[in-house]
Design a protein around this motif. Structure first.
Motif, PDB file in Angstrom:
ATOM      1  N   TYR A  28       0.838  -1.194   0.000  1.00  0.00           N
ATOM      2  CA  TYR A  28       0.000   0.000   0.000  1.00  0.00           C
ATOM      3  C   TYR A  28       0.879   1.252   0.000  1.00  0.00           C
ATOM      4  O   TYR A  28       1.892   1.313   0.696  1.00  0.00           O
ATOM      5  N   HIS A  29       0.451   2.227  -0.786  1.00  0.00           N
ATOM      6  CA  HIS A  29       1.134   3.520  -0.810  1.00  0.00           C
ATOM      7  C   HIS A  29       0.173   4.546  -0.208  1.00  0.00           C
ATOM      8  O   HIS A  29      -0.830   4.912  -0.840  1.00  0.00           O
ATOM      9  N   PRO A  30       0.442   5.010   1.029  1.00  0.00           N
ATOM     10  CA  PRO A  30      -0.518   5.885   1.707  1.00  0.00           C
ATOM     11  C   PRO A  30      -0.761   7.220   1.002  1.00  0.00           C
ATOM     12  O   PRO A  30      -1.894   7.696   0.981  1.00  0.00           O
ATOM     13  N   ARG A  31       0.244   7.805   0.432  1.00  0.00           N
ATOM     14  CA  ARG A  31       0.055   9.097  -0.240  1.00  0.00           C
ATOM     15  C   ARG A  31      -0.765   8.930  -1.514  1.00  0.00           C
ATOM     16  O   ARG A  31      -1.582   9.778  -1.862  1.00  0.00           O
ATOM     17  N   LEU A  32      -0.550   7.826  -2.218  1.00  0.00           N
ATOM     18  CA  LEU A  32      -1.297   7.568  -3.448  1.00  0.00           C
ATOM     19  C   LEU A  32      -2.635   6.887  -3.185  1.00  0.00           C
ATOM     20  O   LEU A  32      -3.475   6.800  -4.078  1.00  0.00           O
ATOM     21  N   ASN A  33      -2.783   6.350  -1.983  1.00  0.00           N
ATOM     22  CA  ASN A  33      -3.978   5.595  -1.620  1.00  0.00           C
ATOM     23  C   ASN A  33      -4.279   4.501  -2.638  1.00  0.00           C
ATOM     24  O   ASN A  33      -5.395   4.380  -3.147  1.00  0.00           O
ATOM     25  N   THR A  34      -3.262   3.704  -2.957  1.00  0.00           N
ATOM     26  CA  THR A  34      -3.433   2.607  -3.905  1.00  0.00           C
ATOM     27  C   THR A  34      -2.586   1.414  -3.489  1.00  0.00           C
ATOM     28  O   THR A  34      -1.649   1.539  -2.715  1.00  0.00           O
ATOM     29  N   TYR A  35      -2.939   0.259  -4.010  1.00  0.00           N
ATOM     30  CA  TYR A  35      -2.287  -0.998  -3.670  1.00  0.00           C
ATOM     31  C   TYR A  35      -1.628  -1.616  -4.909  1.00  0.00           C
ATOM     32  O   TYR A  35      -2.079  -1.403  -6.030  1.00  0.00           O
ATOM     33  N   ILE A  36      -0.604  -2.419  -4.656  1.00  0.00           N
ATOM     34  CA  ILE A  36      -0.010  -3.308  -5.657  1.00  0.00           C
ATOM     35  C   ILE A  36       0.019  -4.694  -5.037  1.00  0.00           C
ATOM     36  O   ILE A  36       0.495  -4.865  -3.910  1.00  0.00           O
ATOM     37  N   GLU A  37      -0.491  -5.673  -5.753  1.00  0.00           N
ATOM     38  CA  GLU A  37      -0.443  -7.064  -5.319  1.00  0.00           C
ATOM     39  C   GLU A  37       0.690  -7.749  -6.070  1.00  0.00           C
ATOM     40  O   GLU A  37       0.736  -7.689  -7.300  1.00  0.00           O
ATOM     41  N   ILE A  38       1.616  -8.359  -5.348  1.00  0.00           N
ATOM     42  CA  ILE A  38       2.749  -9.036  -5.982  1.00  0.00           C
ATOM     43  C   ILE A  38       2.671 -10.519  -5.639  1.00  0.00           C
ATOM     44  O   ILE A  38       2.628 -10.896  -4.466  1.00  0.00           O
ATOM     45  N   CYS A  39       2.655 -11.354  -6.684  1.00  0.00           N
ATOM     46  CA  CYS A  39       2.553 -12.797  -6.524  1.00  0.00           C
ATOM     47  C   CYS A  39       3.800 -13.468  -7.086  1.00  0.00           C
ATOM     48  O   CYS A  39       4.427 -12.950  -8.008  1.00  0.00           O
ATOM     49  N   ASP A  40       4.124 -14.626  -6.548  1.00  0.00           N
ATOM     50  CA  ASP A  40       5.305 -15.346  -7.029  1.00  0.00           C
ATOM     51  C   ASP A  40       5.072 -15.893  -8.433  1.00  0.00           C
ATOM     52  O   ASP A  40       3.942 -15.978  -8.909  1.00  0.00           O
ATOM     53  N   LYS A  41       6.162 -16.270  -9.090  1.00  0.00           N
ATOM     54  CA  LYS A  41       6.098 -16.668 -10.500  1.00  0.00           C
ATOM     55  C   LYS A  41       5.363 -17.975 -10.744  1.00  0.00           C
ATOM     56  O   LYS A  41       5.013 -18.282 -11.878  1.00  0.00           O
TER      57      LYS A  41
END
Length: 148
Positions: free
Chosen positions: A50-63
């Motif tokens: 989560y990026h608090p200033r951008l108020n957005t998420y990135i989901e990272i999954c393994d290969k």
């Protein structure tokens, strides 16, 4: 559908080098807020940043993650195509309504509304979502509002 979408939630990345990818996004201000695994999808590691200033998420999954993903169009008879960007996700009030509306606007079905329990040692999270292939072929997830 216009009045049903209430926000953008996250985009998802299939990482060839999981920790290196998590660390990279950390340098951009993203902080890990939840992690889990889903063995039924061959998912050993997944984390929500989560990026608090951008108020957005990135989901990272393994290969090894075995999910429908963004990429070339599916060939006849293929279940799905895999690539690095897995899907776009929109926060919605009602995942089934968004699914049906998207199908009515030319999307192809992927998964009707489903409820999943994402368990981790720190916190369990219940989610409800649906997925479609857009008319252009990208995978779109409709996620009912949830806190990670």
């Amino acid at each position: 559908m216009e009045d049903n979408i209430i926000g953008f939630h996250h985009f998802s990345i299939k990482a060839q080098r999981f920790q290196q990818t998590v660390d990279f996004y950390g340098t951009l201000g993203f902080k890990e807020v939840h992690s889990w695994s889903l063995p039924e999808f061959h998912l050993e590691q997944c984390t929500m940043l989560y990026h608090p200033r951008l108020n957005t998420y990135i989901e990272i999954c393994d290969k090894k993650a075995h999910f429908p993903t963004q990429g070339r169009r599916r060939k006849e008879g293929e279940d799905f195509v895999e690539n690095a960007i897995m899907h776009l996700c929109f926060v919605v009030k009602d995942a089934q309504r968004a699914y049906e509306t998207a199908l009515g606007n030319g999307a192809k079905p992927l998964s009707e509304r489903t409820s999943l329990q994402l368990n981790s040692p720190v916190k369990s999270v219940s989610v409800a979502n649906s997925l479609v292939y857009s008319p252009n072929g990208e995978v779109i997830e409709f996620l009912e509002a949830v806190e990670f």
